[in-house]
Motif scaffolding. Structure first.
Motif, PDB file in Angstrom:
ATOM      1  N   GLU A 217      -1.861   9.152  -9.270  1.00  0.00           N
ATOM      2  CA  GLU A 217      -1.411   9.162  -7.874  1.00  0.00           C
ATOM      3  C   GLU A 217      -1.743   7.831  -7.182  1.00  0.00           C
ATOM      4  O   GLU A 217      -2.383   7.808  -6.124  1.00  0.00           O
ATOM      5  N   PRO A 218      -1.325   6.692  -7.755  1.00  0.00           N
ATOM      6  CA  PRO A 218      -1.783   5.396  -7.248  1.00  0.00           C
ATOM      7  C   PRO A 218      -1.340   5.082  -5.830  1.00  0.00           C
ATOM      8  O   PRO A 218      -2.005   4.304  -5.140  1.00  0.00           O
TER       9      PRO A 218
ATOM     10  N   ARG B 227      -4.244  -3.129  -4.668  1.00  0.00           N
ATOM     11  CA  ARG B 227      -3.879  -4.245  -5.546  1.00  0.00           C
ATOM     12  C   ARG B 227      -5.121  -4.824  -6.227  1.00  0.00           C
ATOM     13  O   ARG B 227      -5.063  -5.241  -7.394  1.00  0.00           O
ATOM     14  N   THR B 228      -6.239  -4.829  -5.527  1.00  0.00           N
ATOM     15  CA  THR B 228      -7.497  -5.252  -6.145  1.00  0.00           C
ATOM     16  C   THR B 228      -7.857  -4.309  -7.292  1.00  0.00           C
ATOM     17  O   THR B 228      -8.304  -4.745  -8.358  1.00  0.00           O
ATOM     18  N   ALA B 229      -7.644  -3.016  -7.078  1.00  0.00           N
ATOM     19  CA  ALA B 229      -7.912  -2.033  -8.134  1.00  0.00           C
ATOM     20  C   ALA B 229      -6.999  -2.257  -9.337  1.00  0.00           C
ATOM     21  O   ALA B 229      -7.414  -2.064 -10.489  1.00  0.00           O
ATOM     22  N   VAL B 230      -5.751  -2.666  -9.092  1.00  0.00           N
ATOM     23  CA  VAL B 230      -4.835  -2.972 -10.186  1.00  0.00           C
ATOM     24  C   VAL B 230      -5.345  -4.179 -10.970  1.00  0.00           C
ATOM     25  O   VAL B 230      -5.348  -4.181 -12.209  1.00  0.00           O
TER      26      VAL B 230
ATOM     27  N   ASP C 291       0.571   4.081   2.941  1.00  0.00           N
ATOM     28  CA  ASP C 291       1.767   4.316   3.749  1.00  0.00           C
ATOM     29  C   ASP C 291       3.002   3.903   2.948  1.00  0.00           C
ATOM     30  O   ASP C 291       2.901   3.332   1.866  1.00  0.00           O
ATOM     31  N   SER C 292       4.181   4.204   3.472  1.00  0.00           N
ATOM     32  CA  SER C 292       5.405   4.023   2.689  1.00  0.00           C
ATOM     33  C   SER C 292       5.653   2.571   2.307  1.00  0.00           C
ATOM     34  O   SER C 292       6.106   2.284   1.197  1.00  0.00           O
ATOM     35  N   ARG C 293       5.331   1.638   3.198  1.00  0.00           N
ATOM     36  CA  ARG C 293       5.571   0.227   2.882  1.00  0.00           C
ATOM     37  C   ARG C 293       4.661  -0.243   1.755  1.00  0.00           C
ATOM     38  O   ARG C 293       5.102  -0.882   0.798  1.00  0.00           O
ATOM     39  N   ASN C 294       3.371   0.076   1.865  1.00  0.00           N
ATOM     40  CA  ASN C 294       2.435  -0.331   0.818  1.00  0.00           C
ATOM     41  C   ASN C 294       2.707   0.401  -0.488  1.00  0.00           C
ATOM     42  O   ASN C 294       2.510  -0.162  -1.570  1.00  0.00           O
ATOM     43  N   ALA C 295       3.153   1.649  -0.397  1.00  0.00           N
ATOM     44  CA  ALA C 295       3.499   2.391  -1.610  1.00  0.00           C
ATOM     45  C   ALA C 295       4.657   1.709  -2.330  1.00  0.00           C
ATOM     46  O   ALA C 295       4.631   1.534  -3.558  1.00  0.00           O
ATOM     47  N   GLU C 296       5.661   1.304  -1.580  1.00  0.00           N
ATOM     48  CA  GLU C 296       6.808   0.626  -2.178  1.00  0.00           C
ATOM     49  C   GLU C 296       6.391  -0.686  -2.838  1.00  0.00           C
ATOM     50  O   GLU C 296       6.822  -1.016  -3.949  1.00  0.00           O
TER      51      GLU C 296
ATOM     52  N   LEU D 280       3.450  -1.403  -4.050  1.00  0.00           N
ATOM     53  CA  LEU D 280       2.680  -1.094  -5.253  1.00  0.00           C
ATOM     54  C   LEU D 280       3.617  -0.695  -6.391  1.00  0.00           C
ATOM     55  O   LEU D 280       3.432  -1.114  -7.540  1.00  0.00           O
ATOM     56  N   HIS D 281       4.635   0.091  -6.087  1.00  0.00           N
ATOM     57  CA  HIS D 281       5.593   0.504  -7.105  1.00  0.00           C
ATOM     58  C   HIS D 281       6.268  -0.716  -7.731  1.00  0.00           C
ATOM     59  O   HIS D 281       6.378  -0.820  -8.963  1.00  0.00           O
TER      60      HIS D 281
END
Length: 220
Positions: A166-167, A148-151, A172-177, A179-180
């Motif tokens: 490939e952000p 999120r800092t990179a965003v 892991d799946s929770r953090n990926a969700e 971020l999406h």
């Protein structure tokens, strides 16, 4: 409204190997577009050219009305800093700098006023739920917080478009969700445009449009 990004017959070879064989693509303001395809299909090469990190062997790319490959390398670097944001799989945060300092860097490089850059960085980090992490080093943050800092860093100069490679690939799946969902929140709140190269089928399916690269060409 004119297209935000438009390519015309983009071609790229590596030696005698044609990797991109004539890419024609149009991206509208506020779109979230995913680019998918098998390994070796040309996704990363296309993203590097769309993001002006590489030049094609033939073809044109217009971003926000600018025919970008008519620019000199110096002019192109300035355009990239001011008009394009990037989010990479491994975030590429500088380990010796805090979250706030990492986000500020592109703003400082572009020559903006220091106070203005710091205030925008704080605002972005707060919007992304990182108000308690401003002075933390990357090593003191979770993988999701780092991304999120990179965003926030990608958004600091109010870019016309953000490219994400490939952000969620390192999350892991929770953090990926999370971020999406963040990409769509930023589109809704800021009108931000995203082009995302991903193997994540969930993220690809959420996008407004999915572009499939097959054997160096857009197949869908």
């Amino acid at each position: 409204m004119p297209a935000l990004l438009q390519t015309s017959d983009i071609r790229r070879n590596y030696g005698n190997l044609p990797v991109l064989k004539g890419i024609n693509l149009t991206i509208e303001p506020g779109e979230i577009v995913s680019i998918v395809g098998a390994s070796g299909a040309g996704k990363t090469t296309l993203l590097q050219i769309l993001g002006t990190l590489d030049r094609p062997d033939a073809g044109e790319l217009h971003i926000a009305g600018q025919n970008v490959f008519t620019l000199t390398d110096r002019q192109l670097a300035q355009f990239r800093n001011e008009r394009i944001g990037f989010v990479f799989q491994f975030n590429n945060l500088l380990p010796e700098f805090t979250a706030l300092e990492n986000v500020c860097l592109p703003g400082f490089i572009s020559g903006k006023e220091e106070d203005e850059v710091r205030e925008r960085a704080k605002s972005l980090l707060t919007t992304l739920g990182l108000q308690s992490r401003l002075n933390h080093l990357p090593s003191q943050m979770s993988g999701g917080e780092q991304q999120r800092t990179a965003v926030a860093r990608a958004l600091i100069n109010k870019p016309a478009i953000v490219f994400a490679d490939e952000p969620s690939g390192n999350l892991d799946s929770r953090n990926a969700e999370e971020l999406h969902q963040l990409f769509f929140q930023l589109r809704d709140e800021l009108g931000q445009t995203f082009i995302i190269v991903t193997h994540n089928e969930t993220l690809a399916s959420l996008a407004d449009r999915t572009v499939i690269i097959r054997d160096g060409l857009i197949s869908s």
